[in-house]
Design a protein around this motif. Structure first.
Motif, mmCIF file in Angstrom:
data_model
loop_
_atom_site.group_PDB
_atom_site.id
_atom_site.type_symbol
_atom_site.label_atom_id
_atom_site.label_comp_id
_atom_site.label_asym_id
_atom_site.label_seq_id
_atom_site.Cartn_x
_atom_site.Cartn_y
_atom_site.Cartn_z
ATOM 1 N N ALA A 1 32.764 18.059 -27.921
ATOM 2 C CA ALA A 1 33.510 17.221 -28.873
ATOM 3 C C ALA A 1 34.930 16.995 -28.366
ATOM 4 O O ALA A 1 35.464 15.883 -28.464
ATOM 5 N N ASP A 2 35.530 18.047 -27.796
ATOM 6 C CA ASP A 2 36.864 17.898 -27.206
ATOM 7 C C ASP A 2 36.844 16.858 -26.091
ATOM 8 O O ASP A 2 37.760 16.032 -25.978
ATOM 9 N N GLN A 3 35.803 16.892 -25.279
ATOM 10 C CA GLN A 3 35.673 15.932 -24.173
ATOM 11 C C GLN A 3 35.514 14.513 -24.702
ATOM 12 O O GLN A 3 36.055 13.570 -24.123
ATOM 13 N N MET A 4 34.772 14.360 -25.803
ATOM 14 C CA MET A 4 34.614 13.028 -26.399
ATOM 15 C C MET A 4 35.962 12.469 -26.825
ATOM 16 O O MET A 4 36.281 11.311 -26.564
ATOM 17 N N VAL A 5 36.766 13.299 -27.485
ATOM 18 C CA VAL A 5 38.081 12.869 -27.953
ATOM 19 C C VAL A 5 38.966 12.532 -26.748
ATOM 20 O O VAL A 5 39.622 11.487 -26.716
ATOM 21 N N ALA B 1 38.074 11.552 -23.887
ATOM 22 C CA ALA B 1 37.570 10.358 -23.201
ATOM 23 C C ALA B 1 37.730 9.106 -24.050
ATOM 24 O O ALA B 1 37.207 8.048 -23.705
ATOM 25 N N GLY B 2 38.424 9.230 -25.181
ATOM 26 C CA GLY B 2 38.643 8.063 -26.030
ATOM 27 C C GLY B 2 37.478 7.731 -26.947
ATOM 28 O O GLY B 2 37.384 6.616 -27.466
ATOM 29 N N GLN B 3 36.595 8.691 -27.171
ATOM 30 C CA GLN B 3 35.436 8.465 -28.036
ATOM 31 C C GLN B 3 35.606 9.137 -29.395
ATOM 32 O O GLN B 3 34.632 9.442 -30.074
ATOM 33 N N GLY B 4 36.847 9.338 -29.793
ATOM 34 C CA GLY B 4 37.129 9.955 -31.083
ATOM 35 C C GLY B 4 36.559 9.160 -32.247
ATOM 36 O O GLY B 4 36.108 9.737 -33.234
ATOM 37 N N ASP B 5 36.540 7.829 -32.124
ATOM 38 C CA ASP B 5 35.981 6.991 -33.192
ATOM 39 C C ASP B 5 34.489 7.259 -33.363
ATOM 40 O O ASP B 5 33.985 7.318 -34.489
ATOM 41 N N ALA B 6 33.776 7.431 -32.260
ATOM 42 C CA ALA B 6 32.342 7.721 -32.320
ATOM 43 C C ALA B 6 32.107 9.070 -32.986
ATOM 44 O O ALA B 6 31.196 9.223 -33.808
ATOM 45 N N LEU B 7 32.944 10.043 -32.673
ATOM 46 C CA LEU B 7 32.827 11.365 -33.279
ATOM 47 C C LEU B 7 33.095 11.294 -34.783
ATOM 48 O O LEU B 7 32.365 11.891 -35.580
ATOM 49 N N ARG B 8 34.113 10.537 -35.166
ATOM 50 C CA ARG B 8 34.417 10.379 -36.597
ATOM 51 C C ARG B 8 33.278 9.665 -37.329
ATOM 52 O O ARG B 8 32.965 9.995 -38.470
ATOM 53 N N ALA B 9 32.636 8.715 -36.672
ATOM 54 C CA ALA B 9 31.494 8.017 -37.280
ATOM 55 C C ALA B 9 30.342 8.993 -37.506
ATOM 56 O O ALA B 9 29.692 8.966 -38.554
#
Length: 133
Positions: free
Chosen positions: A74-78, A80-88
């Motif tokens: 999850a840290d890597q997602m954030v 890598a700019g994928q924080g929006d996907a994680l929030r979704a």
């Protein structure tokens, strides 16, 4: 492939699962996140089958099915700019948040404790209610 890994690890653990010092041993499988575990009935079937086979020996076998958990991935997602996907993904969890690794660990600890001495062959979702949607 997942079933083969679970089976191999289970077979490796069985000889040492029951010892003189352990009154109520338990083997717990950690399943993939709930969205994936819905497609893993073979692993759940293996858990139930193994639980039936080993119950008479006092060995309890259960599966933990974790949901979305905040891990280094999850840290890597954030990062890598994928924080929006994680929030979704987080919005799809009825409890409205991402789980913590210690919440999964607490479920495993409970299963391995005497408090769960009559629990075997179960799949326990630790997913903030995701599976109920």
């Amino acid at each position: 492939m997942k079933l083969q890994v679970v089976a191999l690890l289970s077979l490796m653990a069985m000889p040492s699962a029951r010892t003189e010092e352990t009154a109520a041993p338990s083997a717990a499988s950690i399943m993939p996140p709930s969205t994936e575990s819905l497609g893993s009935p073979r692993i759940l079937g293996f858990t139930k089958s193994a639980a039936l086979e080993y119950a008479a020996r006092g060995i309890r076998i259960n599966a933990i099915c974790p949901g979305l958990v905040w891990t280094p991935m999850a840290d890597q997602m954030v990062a890598a700019g994928q924080g929006d996907a994680l929030r979704a993904m987080e919005k799809s969890v009825p409890m409205g948040r991402v789980g913590r690794p210690e919440e999964i660990a607490n479920a495993v600890l409970w299963l391995c404790s005497g408090a769960a001495s009559y629990v075997t062959g179960q799949s326990i979702s630790v997913d903030g209610g995701f599976i109920m949607r």
